[in-house]
Design a protein around this motif. Structure first.
Motif, PDB file in Angstrom:
ATOM      1  N   VAL A  92       0.874  -1.180   0.000  1.00  0.00           N
ATOM      2  CA  VAL A  92       0.000   0.000   0.000  1.00  0.00           C
ATOM      3  C   VAL A  92       0.904   1.222   0.000  1.00  0.00           C
ATOM      4  O   VAL A  92       1.763   1.369   0.885  1.00  0.00           O
ATOM      5  CB  VAL A  92      -0.922   0.002   1.241  1.00  0.00           C
ATOM      6  CG1 VAL A  92      -1.832   1.231   1.217  1.00  0.00           C
ATOM      7  CG2 VAL A  92      -1.752  -1.278   1.309  1.00  0.00           C
ATOM      8  N   VAL A  93       0.729   2.101  -0.971  1.00  0.00           N
ATOM      9  CA  VAL A  93       1.596   3.273  -1.094  1.00  0.00           C
ATOM     10  C   VAL A  93       0.826   4.509  -0.646  1.00  0.00           C
ATOM     11  O   VAL A  93      -0.150   4.912  -1.290  1.00  0.00           O
ATOM     12  CB  VAL A  93       2.070   3.459  -2.547  1.00  0.00           C
ATOM     13  CG1 VAL A  93       3.120   4.572  -2.629  1.00  0.00           C
ATOM     14  CG2 VAL A  93       2.624   2.159  -3.103  1.00  0.00           C
ATOM     15  N   GLY A  94       1.253   5.102   0.456  1.00  0.00           N
ATOM     16  CA  GLY A  94       0.579   6.290   0.974  1.00  0.00           C
ATOM     17  C   GLY A  94      -0.193   5.956   2.233  1.00  0.00           C
ATOM     18  O   GLY A  94      -1.008   5.039   2.239  1.00  0.00           O
ATOM     19  N   GLY A 121      -1.458  11.391   6.427  1.00  0.00           N
ATOM     20  CA  GLY A 121      -1.796  12.141   5.228  1.00  0.00           C
ATOM     21  C   GLY A 121      -2.602  13.385   5.549  1.00  0.00           C
ATOM     22  O   GLY A 121      -2.252  14.162   6.435  1.00  0.00           O
ATOM     23  N   ARG A 122      -3.708  13.564   4.892  1.00  0.00           N
ATOM     24  CA  ARG A 122      -4.507  14.784   5.035  1.00  0.00           C
ATOM     25  C   ARG A 122      -5.004  14.956   6.474  1.00  0.00           C
ATOM     26  O   ARG A 122      -5.202  16.083   6.939  1.00  0.00           O
ATOM     27  CB  ARG A 122      -5.682  14.760   4.070  1.00  0.00           C
ATOM     28  CG  ARG A 122      -6.649  13.632   4.337  1.00  0.00           C
ATOM     29  CD  ARG A 122      -7.799  13.629   3.363  1.00  0.00           C
ATOM     30  NE  ARG A 122      -8.699  14.748   3.578  1.00  0.00           N
ATOM     31  CZ  ARG A 122      -9.758  14.975   2.803  1.00  0.00           C
ATOM     32  NH1 ARG A 122     -10.025  14.194   1.780  1.00  0.00           N
ATOM     33  NH2 ARG A 122     -10.545  15.997   3.047  1.00  0.00           N
ATOM     34  N   VAL A 123      -5.243  13.838   7.164  1.00  0.00           N
ATOM     35  CA  VAL A 123      -5.740  13.938   8.537  1.00  0.00           C
ATOM     36  C   VAL A 123      -4.699  14.646   9.406  1.00  0.00           C
ATOM     37  O   VAL A 123      -5.027  15.501  10.223  1.00  0.00           O
ATOM     38  CB  VAL A 123      -6.076  12.538   9.085  1.00  0.00           C
ATOM     39  CG1 VAL A 123      -6.281  12.572  10.579  1.00  0.00           C
ATOM     40  CG2 VAL A 123      -7.308  11.988   8.391  1.00  0.00           C
ATOM     41  N   LEU A 157       3.123  -1.038   4.205  1.00  0.00           N
ATOM     42  CA  LEU A 157       2.598   0.315   4.021  1.00  0.00           C
ATOM     43  C   LEU A 157       3.795   1.249   3.898  1.00  0.00           C
ATOM     44  O   LEU A 157       4.615   1.336   4.815  1.00  0.00           O
ATOM     45  CB  LEU A 157       1.725   0.694   5.234  1.00  0.00           C
ATOM     46  CG  LEU A 157       1.157   2.108   5.276  1.00  0.00           C
ATOM     47  CD1 LEU A 157       0.197   2.361   4.110  1.00  0.00           C
ATOM     48  CD2 LEU A 157       0.404   2.339   6.607  1.00  0.00           C
ATOM     49  N   ALA A 158       3.891   1.924   2.755  1.00  0.00           N
ATOM     50  CA  ALA A 158       5.028   2.837   2.538  1.00  0.00           C
ATOM     51  C   ALA A 158       4.516   4.270   2.463  1.00  0.00           C
ATOM     52  O   ALA A 158       3.591   4.567   1.710  1.00  0.00           O
ATOM     53  CB  ALA A 158       5.740   2.471   1.242  1.00  0.00           C
ATOM     54  N   GLU A 159       5.121   5.149   3.248  1.00  0.00           N
ATOM     55  CA  GLU A 159       4.680   6.551   3.284  1.00  0.00           C
ATOM     56  C   GLU A 159       5.872   7.452   2.941  1.00  0.00           C
ATOM     57  O   GLU A 159       6.971   7.265   3.462  1.00  0.00           O
ATOM     58  CB  GLU A 159       4.120   6.865   4.686  1.00  0.00           C
ATOM     59  CG  GLU A 159       3.994   8.326   5.026  1.00  0.00           C
ATOM     60  CD  GLU A 159       3.155   9.139   4.040  1.00  0.00           C
ATOM     61  OE1 GLU A 159       2.104   8.669   3.578  1.00  0.00           O
ATOM     62  OE2 GLU A 159       3.589  10.269   3.701  1.00  0.00           O
ATOM     63  N   ALA A 160       5.609   8.425   2.066  1.00  0.00           N
ATOM     64  CA  ALA A 160       6.687   9.297   1.584  1.00  0.00           C
ATOM     65  C   ALA A 160       7.301  10.131   2.704  1.00  0.00           C
ATOM     66  O   ALA A 160       8.511  10.365   2.731  1.00  0.00           O
ATOM     67  CB  ALA A 160       6.143  10.220   0.492  1.00  0.00           C
ATOM     68  N   THR A 161       6.476  10.596   3.640  1.00  0.00           N
ATOM     69  CA  THR A 161       6.971  11.506   4.670  1.00  0.00           C
ATOM     70  C   THR A 161       7.272  10.735   5.956  1.00  0.00           C
ATOM     71  O   THR A 161       7.049   9.527   6.033  1.00  0.00           O
ATOM     72  CB  THR A 161       5.909  12.579   4.980  1.00  0.00           C
ATOM     73  OG1 THR A 161       4.791  11.928   5.588  1.00  0.00           O
ATOM     74  CG2 THR A 161       5.451  13.285   3.714  1.00  0.00           C
ATOM     75  N   ASP A 162       7.729  11.484   6.979  1.00  0.00           N
ATOM     76  CA  ASP A 162       8.005  10.785   8.240  1.00  0.00           C
ATOM     77  C   ASP A 162       6.768  10.702   9.122  1.00  0.00           C
ATOM     78  O   ASP A 162       6.803  10.161  10.214  1.00  0.00           O
ATOM     79  CB  ASP A 162       9.167  11.448   8.988  1.00  0.00           C
ATOM     80  CG  ASP A 162       8.819  12.855   9.428  1.00  0.00           C
ATOM     81  OD1 ASP A 162       7.738  13.347   9.031  1.00  0.00           O
ATOM     82  OD2 ASP A 162       9.619  13.461  10.163  1.00  0.00           O
ATOM     83  N   ALA A 211      -7.050   6.610   3.556  1.00  0.00           N
ATOM     84  CA  ALA A 211      -7.342   5.479   2.659  1.00  0.00           C
ATOM     85  C   ALA A 211      -6.293   4.387   2.835  1.00  0.00           C
ATOM     86  O   ALA A 211      -6.627   3.211   3.015  1.00  0.00           O
ATOM     87  CB  ALA A 211      -7.383   5.956   1.207  1.00  0.00           C
ATOM     88  N   GLY A 212      -5.016   4.767   2.791  1.00  0.00           N
ATOM     89  CA  GLY A 212      -3.940   3.779   2.905  1.00  0.00           C
ATOM     90  C   GLY A 212      -3.935   3.118   4.278  1.00  0.00           C
ATOM     91  O   GLY A 212      -3.735   1.904   4.403  1.00  0.00           O
ATOM     92  N   LEU A 213      -4.156   3.912   5.333  1.00  0.00           N
ATOM     93  CA  LEU A 213      -4.158   3.342   6.690  1.00  0.00           C
ATOM     94  C   LEU A 213      -5.290   2.336   6.849  1.00  0.00           C
ATOM     95  O   LEU A 213      -5.096   1.246   7.385  1.00  0.00           O
ATOM     96  CB  LEU A 213      -4.320   4.462   7.733  1.00  0.00           C
ATOM     97  CG  LEU A 213      -3.095   5.345   7.989  1.00  0.00           C
ATOM     98  CD1 LEU A 213      -3.464   6.510   8.909  1.00  0.00           C
ATOM     99  CD2 LEU A 213      -1.954   4.538   8.617  1.00  0.00           C
TER     100      LEU A 213
END
Ligand code: ADP
Ligand code: SF4
Length: 689
Positions: free
Chosen positions: A396-398, A428-430, A419-424, A402-404
């Motif tokens: 899952v990217v992001g 996301g939007r939350v 689960l890979a997330e771009a930031t630390d 949705a990704g979580l």
């Protein structure tokens, strides 16, 4: 795990007239957007609450007679034996799990216009009110009831109560709040009668007493009879012998009902968003009631913390912990407390998407609970989810909502998930939106899921991992889910509401810039054609930093959509208090050298200008779907890497609200192992006899 003894009090049985609630968890009457028209969807929604441990589960408001017709809202009714049959499905589904089933008998307030039945609406005195809600105002005035009609009304209550009893309900309400039924007779501002039902308090309370007595006599041998009463409005009405007429009503009828259910007189304040009201905000309206009656008292307060619930009992405010939204967000809240898993409660965030979907006339949806409304249609259970193949791997990217949600549901199904997330930061939007004024509880969407994910051995989480298509091909897995979100765009709104070209140029920003911490130079114009929370929240944030803020919108009100989720009035008041200047019914057409060009939305298209230093466009969002399309274009490489499917979910697929992202992530996880079209679900349809 076992229950923390601190919470034992919540699991004590409570006697309510002739019946006994197995515990203090009380799912108060609240509509779920099904009415009688979708009996199976309705029963499915109520059943999971009983299964999840709520000792009492009620229906929403249930009309006793066609003279109270709330169409097009999806209300219940007990008008005839077919209705009894429809609601007995609900009763059976609740009884199956040992809970009590309650029904809220309702007759209108004079603000219902009987759109479907076309019966002339009646009320105590034909007083017209509620006209400040243009969307739902009645266009026909109710007429004062004649004496015989008051006797008819008493009979309708009894007939409906008997049907409710034959449907199997254990608790039968008389709704005496919010101006409904006998409440409009009680209130001097709605009752100008000169007969024995009007004038003195004794006369005004007559109908409430009579109806409660009638219903008790009709069904009280086996059913509890509850009074639902709103106090906040009547606490302001002076009384000769009591602090207020709210006190006088409860003291006068004290032990007549088997239960007092206390609520607000105002739908917007009762089911208020967390942006404006904390949990427990109704306590001033309930705290005095127990002093005036020996019967159990229930009230709501968006309680999600067991400690807060225990506090309500121990401090003598309530006997039963009423809940609507906490039971929507987590139908299994009581069981989780009982099993010592209170850390696993999926807490309501107070966003009121549930309310907006009721207003939409569809089964209620929930930001936190993606299975809401899908219990019967899709056979989705809020806790149990079918096992998947642990041999299969999913990337899952992001890690936005949705990704979580997708990773969590995949983990619960037993897949090997990454689960890979771009930031630390996860969320996301939350995580970007929760720091905005009033939205801190939205972080619960992230925190619940991250908390659960951290306990799963079959889900790996990688932060600081901005993946490219090549990275994913190299990683290799069975399925890829792209949940890379969306970004706000600088597109303007063209004539006829189609998007116009983005407005590039100096000092033009989007909410993403402000949420990243940037404060534009003032004076600032927020151009809002999103119409929900973002425009108002940014105005609140920027005024708190000393900026001079104007909101320009093509709508006729600020945050125009929020009439749907009950926060429009509060937002308008807040903007007024903050001194935010408002400019309605205009589109922005250009911005250069500190001059904003505006055009009226009306045919004349009158052009004007406004001076400002910075412009923030709160309009469209565009998906971050580059990665998804990149992967989709590499058919051969994907095949070689063994990747069988690539899907996009959430805002990456279709930018929307958090509720859409969570649902999308959940739906994807449920169907990941099945490449067939997933849109198969049951529909309730009218049957021709
Ligand atoms: P949604 O609401 O659909 O969950 P969000 O915008 O909240 O969408 O979350 C999307 C998440 O995806 C963000 O946290 C973002 O940092 C992350 N993201 C975007 N592109 C990539 C990428 N290429 N690799 C990993 N994570 C990404
Ligand atoms: Fe709570 Fe929002 Fe769910 Fe309603 S939609 S129950 S307010 S989380």
């Amino acid at each position: 795990m076992t229950r923390n003894t601190r919470y034992d009090v919540l699991f004590e049985p409570v006697k309510i007239g002739p019946v006994t609630a197995p515990n203090r968890f009380y799912n108060v009457p609240h509509d779920l957007g099904t009415g009688n028209g979708m009996p199976h969807v309705h029963a499915g929604m109520r059943e999971v609450r009983a299964e999840g441990g709520w000792g009492v589960v009620n229906t929403g408001y249930c009309s006793i007679h066609p003279s109270a017709d709330e169409s097009p809202f999806p209300f219940c009714h007990l008008w005839d034996d077919d209705d009894t049959k429809s609601l007995s499905l609900v009763v059976d589904s609740v009884h199956k799990h040992g809970s009590l089933a309650g029904v809220e008998l309702w007759w209108h307030s004079g603000t219902t216009s009987n759109r479907m039945t076309r019966m002339s609406p009646m009320s105590a005195s034909g007083i017209c009110y509620n006209t400040n809600i243009p969307n739902w105002m009645p266009l026909v005035r109710s007429r004062p009831m004649e004496k015989e009609e008051i006797q008819d009304l008493r009979r309708w209550y009894v007939e409906a109560a008997k049907r409710a009893k034959s449907a199997g309900f254990d608790i039968i309400y008389v709704y005496c709040g919010m101006g409904f039924g006998p409440n409009q007779f009680l209130q001097s501002k709605l009752n100008k009668r000169t007969d024995e039902y009007g004038g003195s308090f004794e006369n005004r309370i007559r109908l409430m007493r009579e109806v409660l007595e009638d219903v008790k006599e009709a069904v009280g041998d086996t059913c509890a009879v509850a009074a639902r009463f709103s106090t906040d409005d009547m606490l302001k009405v002076p009384s000769n012998n009591y602090p207020s007429e709210a006190h006088e009503t409860i003291a006068t009828l004290s032990d007549l009902p088997d239960l007092w259910d206390i609520k607000s007189s105002d739908w917007n304040r009762e089911v208020a968003t967390a942006r404006f009201y904390d949990s427990g905000h109704q306590e001033p309206w309930t705290s005095f009631v127990k002093e005036l009656t020996d019967k159990p008292v229930v009230g709501v307060g968006r309680f999600t913390s067991p400690d807060e619930m225990v506090g309500q009992i121990k401090r003598g405010v309530l006997d039963l912990i009423g809940a609507a939204r906490p039971s929507i967000a987590d139908p299994f809240l009581p069981n989780k407390i009982n099993e010592g898993k209170e850390d696993e409660i999926r807490e309501c965030i107070g966003c009121n998407i549930c309310v907006s979907t009721y207003h939409d006339g569809v089964p209620v949806r929930c930001t936190q609970n993606p299975t809401m409304g899908e219990e019967w249609r899709r056979k989705w259970h809020p806790v149990n989810i079918p096992a998947g193949n642990p041999e299969k791997s999913v990337l899952v990217v992001g890690a936005g909502p949705a990704g979580l949600e997708c990773a969590l549901s995949l983990g619960q199904r037993g897949f090997s998930a990454t689960l890979a997330e771009a930031t630390d930061e996860l969320g996301g939007r939350v995580s970007r939106e929760a720091p905005l004024p009033g939205l801190s509880s939205w972080a619960r969407v992230r925190d619940y899921r991250v908390g659960q994910l951290q306990t799963m051995v079959n889900v790996d989480i990688y932060r600081d991992s901005p993946l490219t298509a090549d990275d994913i091909l190299e990683f290799g897995c069975d399925h890829v889910v792209v949940a890379t979100g969306a970004k706000w765009s600088k597109e303007l709104l063209g004539k006829d509401t189609y998007p116009a070209a983005p407005l590039e140029g100096e000092n033009v920003y989007t909410p993403d810039d402000v949420m990243a911490g940037f404060v534009p130079v003032g004076p600032i114009v927020i151009y809002d054609f999103d119409h929900y929370y973002m425009g108002g929240c940014l105005a609140e944030l920027l005024t708190s930093k000393g900026c001079d803020v104007t909101i320009v919108t093509p709508a006729s009100a600020v945050s125009a959509w929020t009439v749907m989720n009950n926060e429009a009035d509060e937002i308008r008041q807040r903007m007024n208090e903050l001194g935010v200047t408002l400019c309605f019914e205009n589109r922005v057409t250009g911005f250069e050298n500190g001059t904003l060009q505006l055009e009226s939305i009306f045919k004349n298209g009158k052009a004007t200008t406004m001076k400002c230093e910075s412009l923030i466009i709160v309009g469209n969002k565009l998906p971050n779907d580059g990665l998804y399309h990149d992967l989709k274009s590499k058919v051969q490489e994907m095949d070689q890497a063994g990747i069988k499917s690539v899907r996009s979910i959430g805002d990456c697929q279709a930018p929307g609200l958090i509720v859409h992202a969570v649902y999308s992530g959940h739906e994807c996880a449920r169907n990941i192992d099945d490449n067939a079209p997933t849109e198969t679900f049951l529909f309730e349809k009218p049957i021709l006899k």
